[in-house]
Design a protein around this motif. Structure first.
Motif, PDB file in Angstrom:
ATOM      1  N   HIS A   1       0.816  -1.223   0.000  1.00  0.00           N
ATOM      2  CA  HIS A   1       0.000   0.000   0.000  1.00  0.00           C
ATOM      3  C   HIS A   1       0.846   1.269   0.000  1.00  0.00           C
ATOM      4  N   ARG A   2       2.159   1.141   0.208  1.00  0.00           N
ATOM      5  CA  ARG A   2       2.978   2.349   0.378  1.00  0.00           C
ATOM      6  C   ARG A   2       3.077   3.196  -0.881  1.00  0.00           C
ATOM      7  N   ARG A   3       2.806   2.635  -2.046  1.00  0.00           N
ATOM      8  CA  ARG A   3       2.832   3.433  -3.271  1.00  0.00           C
ATOM      9  C   ARG A   3       1.793   4.559  -3.239  1.00  0.00           C
ATOM     10  N   ARG A   4       0.767   4.377  -2.440  1.00  0.00           N
ATOM     11  CA  ARG A   4      -0.316   5.357  -2.401  1.00  0.00           C
ATOM     12  C   ARG A   4      -0.045   6.502  -1.431  1.00  0.00           C
ATOM     13  N   LEU A   5       1.061   6.445  -0.730  1.00  0.00           N
ATOM     14  CA  LEU A   5       1.346   7.485   0.258  1.00  0.00           C
ATOM     15  C   LEU A   5       1.782   8.788  -0.420  1.00  0.00           C
ATOM     16  N   PRO A   6       1.273   9.926   0.034  1.00  0.00           N
ATOM     17  CA  PRO A   6       1.691  11.231  -0.509  1.00  0.00           C
ATOM     18  C   PRO A   6       3.000  11.673   0.157  1.00  0.00           C
ATOM     19  N   LEU A   7       4.107  10.990  -0.177  1.00  0.00           N
ATOM     20  CA  LEU A   7       5.367  11.208   0.539  1.00  0.00           C
ATOM     21  C   LEU A   7       5.839  12.655   0.459  1.00  0.00           C
ATOM     22  N   ALA A   8       5.693  13.279  -0.717  1.00  0.00           N
ATOM     23  CA  ALA A   8       6.154  14.667  -0.855  1.00  0.00           C
ATOM     24  C   ALA A   8       5.382  15.595   0.077  1.00  0.00           C
ATOM     25  N   TYR A   9       4.065  15.373   0.195  1.00  0.00           N
ATOM     26  CA  TYR A   9       3.268  16.207   1.091  1.00  0.00           C
ATOM     27  C   TYR A   9       3.666  15.978   2.554  1.00  0.00           C
ATOM     28  N   LEU A  10       3.829  14.715   2.932  1.00  0.00           N
ATOM     29  CA  LEU A  10       4.214  14.409   4.310  1.00  0.00           C
ATOM     30  C   LEU A  10       5.548  15.063   4.651  1.00  0.00           C
ATOM     31  N   LEU A  11       6.487  14.985   3.709  1.00  0.00           N
ATOM     32  CA  LEU A  11       7.803  15.562   3.937  1.00  0.00           C
ATOM     33  C   LEU A  11       7.737  17.081   4.038  1.00  0.00           C
ATOM     34  N   ALA A  12       6.949  17.707   3.162  1.00  0.00           N
ATOM     35  CA  ALA A  12       6.825  19.165   3.188  1.00  0.00           C
ATOM     36  C   ALA A  12       6.189  19.639   4.494  1.00  0.00           C
ATOM     37  N   THR A  13       5.181  18.914   4.972  1.00  0.00           N
ATOM     38  CA  THR A  13       4.532  19.283   6.232  1.00  0.00           C
ATOM     39  C   THR A  13       5.510  19.171   7.391  1.00  0.00           C
ATOM     40  N   CYS A  14       6.311  18.120   7.395  1.00  0.00           N
ATOM     41  CA  CYS A  14       7.317  17.960   8.464  1.00  0.00           C
ATOM     42  C   CYS A  14       8.335  19.094   8.425  1.00  0.00           C
ATOM     43  N   GLU A  15       8.785  19.459   7.227  1.00  0.00           N
ATOM     44  CA  GLU A  15       9.796  20.504   7.105  1.00  0.00           C
ATOM     45  C   GLU A  15       9.263  21.864   7.569  1.00  0.00           C
ATOM     46  N   ASP A  16       7.977  22.103   7.360  1.00  0.00           N
ATOM     47  CA  ASP A  16       7.384  23.381   7.764  1.00  0.00           C
ATOM     48  C   ASP A  16       6.999  23.410   9.239  1.00  0.00           C
ATOM     49  N   ASN A  17       7.000  22.251   9.907  1.00  0.00           N
ATOM     50  CA  ASN A  17       6.585  22.189  11.311  1.00  0.00           C
ATOM     51  C   ASN A  17       7.574  21.331  12.096  1.00  0.00           C
ATOM     52  N   LEU A  18       8.797  21.819  12.197  1.00  0.00           N
ATOM     53  CA  LEU A  18       9.854  21.029  12.810  1.00  0.00           C
ATOM     54  C   LEU A  18       9.665  20.892  14.317  1.00  0.00           C
ATOM     55  N   ASN A  19       9.606  19.653  14.795  1.00  0.00           N
ATOM     56  CA  ASN A  19       9.649  19.345  16.209  1.00  0.00           C
ATOM     57  C   ASN A  19      10.251  17.946  16.365  1.00  0.00           C
ATOM     58  N   HIS A  20      10.248  17.413  17.571  1.00  0.00           N
ATOM     59  CA  HIS A  20      10.890  16.124  17.819  1.00  0.00           C
ATOM     60  C   HIS A  20      10.323  15.029  16.917  1.00  0.00           C
ATOM     61  N   TRP A  21       9.004  14.976  16.773  1.00  0.00           N
ATOM     62  CA  TRP A  21       8.377  13.878  16.027  1.00  0.00           C
ATOM     63  C   TRP A  21       8.461  14.089  14.525  1.00  0.00           C
ATOM     64  N   THR A  22       8.315  15.328  14.050  1.00  0.00           N
ATOM     65  CA  THR A  22       8.401  15.552  12.606  1.00  0.00           C
ATOM     66  C   THR A  22       9.840  15.357  12.109  1.00  0.00           C
TER      67      THR A  22
END
Length: 400
Positions: A314-335
Motif C-alpha cells: 500500500h505504500r505506493r499510495r502514500l503522498p510522501l512529498a506532502y508528508l515531507l513538506a509538512t514535516c519541514e514546515d513544522n519542525l519538532n521532535h516527532w516531525t
C-alpha cells in the motif's frame, strides 16, 4: 438589470443530467460516463465552459481509458497525467488569473491539497508518476471537484409553509460521524489482544466492518476525511489511557486488517489518513510535544505504515512529498524523526531531497539552472524541498 450569463448548455437540467452521469448512483447499474464526456466535448466547442466541468470530463475520460487490454501502460499513465495536470493548472496557474500568486498560495486559497500541486510538478517536469499514484490522484480529484463545484449547482427550491433550513456540511458531517461510529462498533467492543484461536474470527469481523466504511468513503462527500478524523479524535488508533513509550503492537494487530481492507476498497483513504496523521504531530518544538503520548502514538503508526511488511503493497499510495513538506514546515521532535523515516523508507516513490541550506538561500548556480517553465514558483518550490540538478550535459543519444 439582471446579469446575462452565457452557458454552453441549453438549460440547467442538462447540467444536472451530466452531473448524474459523471457521479452515478451506485444502485442504478448504468454507466453513462462516456456519454457525459461526449456531451462536455460538444459544450467545449460552444465556449464558456467552466473549468471544473472540463476537468471532470478529462479525469473521467482518463479513467475510462485505463484498460491495459486496449492501451499501453505508458499511454494510460500519459493520459492520467495530462488530465490531472490540466485540472490543477486551470485552478492555480497565476498566468490564467488577475492576481499574481504562486501555485501553492492559490492552492491554499482554494482549499486544494498541496499534494496535488506537487504531483502536478512531478508529472510535468520529472518522470510520469506510477499508475497506482495516478489512479488515486484521479479519484481524489473527482471527489474534490464534487465538493468544489458539482454539489453547489442545485437550483434553490421554495420552502413549504415556513422556512425549512437547508442541511449544512456540519449536519452532513454529524450524520456521517454517527454512521461511521455505528460501523466501527464491533471493533470498539473487540478486545485489543486477541488469543490465537480468535484470529480467524477477528479477520471476519474486520471484513464486515470495512465494507460499510468503504461505501461511505466512495459515496459520501469527504467520507475518507470524516472517517480519518473519527479514528484519530476518538482515540481508536491511539488508546486514551496510553502512557509514553508504551507499545502499540496489540493496537496494530487489532486495526491493521480493517485499515488495509478500507485502503483496498478505496485507495485514496490511506493518503487522507496519513495526511491527517502528520497534521496531528505537526506543531512547535517543546518538551510537551516530546512527552505527549498521543503524538508519540501517531508517530508510531506512521512508522508502522512506512516500515512494516504488512503495509508494503500500500505504500505506493502514500503522498510522501506532502508528508515531507509538512514535516519541514513544522519542525519538532516527532516531525524530525518522521523526516528521517521518509528518507530511509524503502518505498517505490522517489521524493526530492530536502536542501541542507536555508530555503531562502539563493545561489548563482541554482539561479542559472532554474527551468524557465517554473518562473516565479521556483522560490516556493525550494521551500518545499525541490532543487535543480547539479549538472546537465546535452549530447546526442548513444554518445558516452
Amino acid at each position: 438589470m439582471p446579469k446575462i450569463v452565457f452557458t454552453p448548455w441549453k438549460d440547467h437540467s442538462e447540467l444536472l443530467a451530466v452531473r448524474s452521469q459523471f457521479y452515478p448512483d451506485p444502485l442504478s447499474g448504468s454507466d453513462l460516463r462516456a456519454n457525459a464526456c461526449r456531451t462536455v466535448e460538444a459544450w467545449k466547442l460552444r465556449g464558456n465552459l467552466p473549468h471544473p466541468v472540463e476537468a471532470t470530463a478529462l479525469l473521467t475520460d482518463a479513467i475510462l481509458h485505463d484498460d491495459a487490454a486496449k492501451n499501453s501502460i505508458f499511454s494510460i499513465r500519459a493520459t492520467y497525467s495530462a488530465a490531472f495536470c490540466r485540472f490543477v493548472t486551470g485552478l492555480v496557474d497565476s498566468k490564467l488569473h488577475g492576481q499574481r500568486k504562486t501555485m501553492f498560495q492559490r492552492a491554499v486559497d482554494l482549499g486544494l491539497p498541496a499534494s496535488f500541486v506537487e504531483l502536478r510538478h512531478e508529472a510535468t517536469h520529472r518522470e510520469l508518476p506510477s499508475l497506482v499514484v495516478l489512479r488515486g490522484a484521479a479519484q481524489r480529484s473527482l471527489e474534490w471537484l464534487w465538493d468544489y463545484y458539482w454539489a453547489k449547482i442545485d437550483l434553490p427550491t421554495a420552502a413549504p409553509s415556513g422556512n425549512v433550513p437547508k442541511p449544512t456540511f456540519q449536519d452532513d458531517f454529524t450524520v456521517m460521524q454517527a454512521e461511521i461510529r455505528h460501523s466501527l462498533e464491533p471493533m470498539i467492543q473487540t478486545e485489543t489482544a486477541e488469543p490465537p484461536r480468535k484470529k480467524i474470527k477477528s479477520r471476519h469481523t474486520a471484513s464486515l466492518v470495512s465494507q460499510p466504511l468503504v461505501s461511505i468513503c466512495r459515496n459520501q462527500d469527504q467520507g475518507a476525511y470524516v472517517l480519518s478524523r473519527v479514528l484519530l479524535e476518538e482515540n481508536m488508533l491511539v488508546p486514551k489511557e496510553r502512557q509514553i513509550e508504551a507499545s502499540l503492537d496489540s493496537t496494530f494487530s487489532k486495526w491493521d486488517s480493517v485499515l488495509e481492507s478500507i485502503s483496498e476498497g478505496h485507495p485514496a483513504f490511506l493518503a487522507v489518513l496519513t495526511e491527517e496523521m502528520v497534521n496531528e504531530i505537526a506543531g512547535p518544538d517543546d518538551s510537551d510535544v516530546r512527552n505527549d503520548p498521543y503524538k508519540e502514538g501517531i508517530y508510531m503508526w506512521l512508522d508502522h505504515i512506512l516500515q512494516t511488511k504488512t503495509w508494503e503493497i500500500h505504500r505506493r499510495r502514500l503522498p510522501l512529498a506532502y508528508l515531507l513538506a509538512t514535516c519541514e514546515d513544522n519542525l519538532n521532535h516527532w516531525t524530525k524523526s518522521l523526516m528521517t523515516l521518509l528518507r530511509n523508507a524503502s518505498g517505490d516513490v522517489d521524493i526530492p531531497r530536502i536542501r541542507e541550506s536555508s530555503p531562502d538561500e539563493n545561489s548563482a548556480t541554482d539561479a542559472e539552472m532554474v527551468p524557465d517553465s517554473l518562473g516565479d514558483d521556483w522560490d516556493e518550490l525550494k521551500a518545499y524541498g525541490w532543487e535543480s540538478l547539479d549538472k546537465w550535459t546535452s549530447r546526442p543519444l548513444g554518445v558516452a
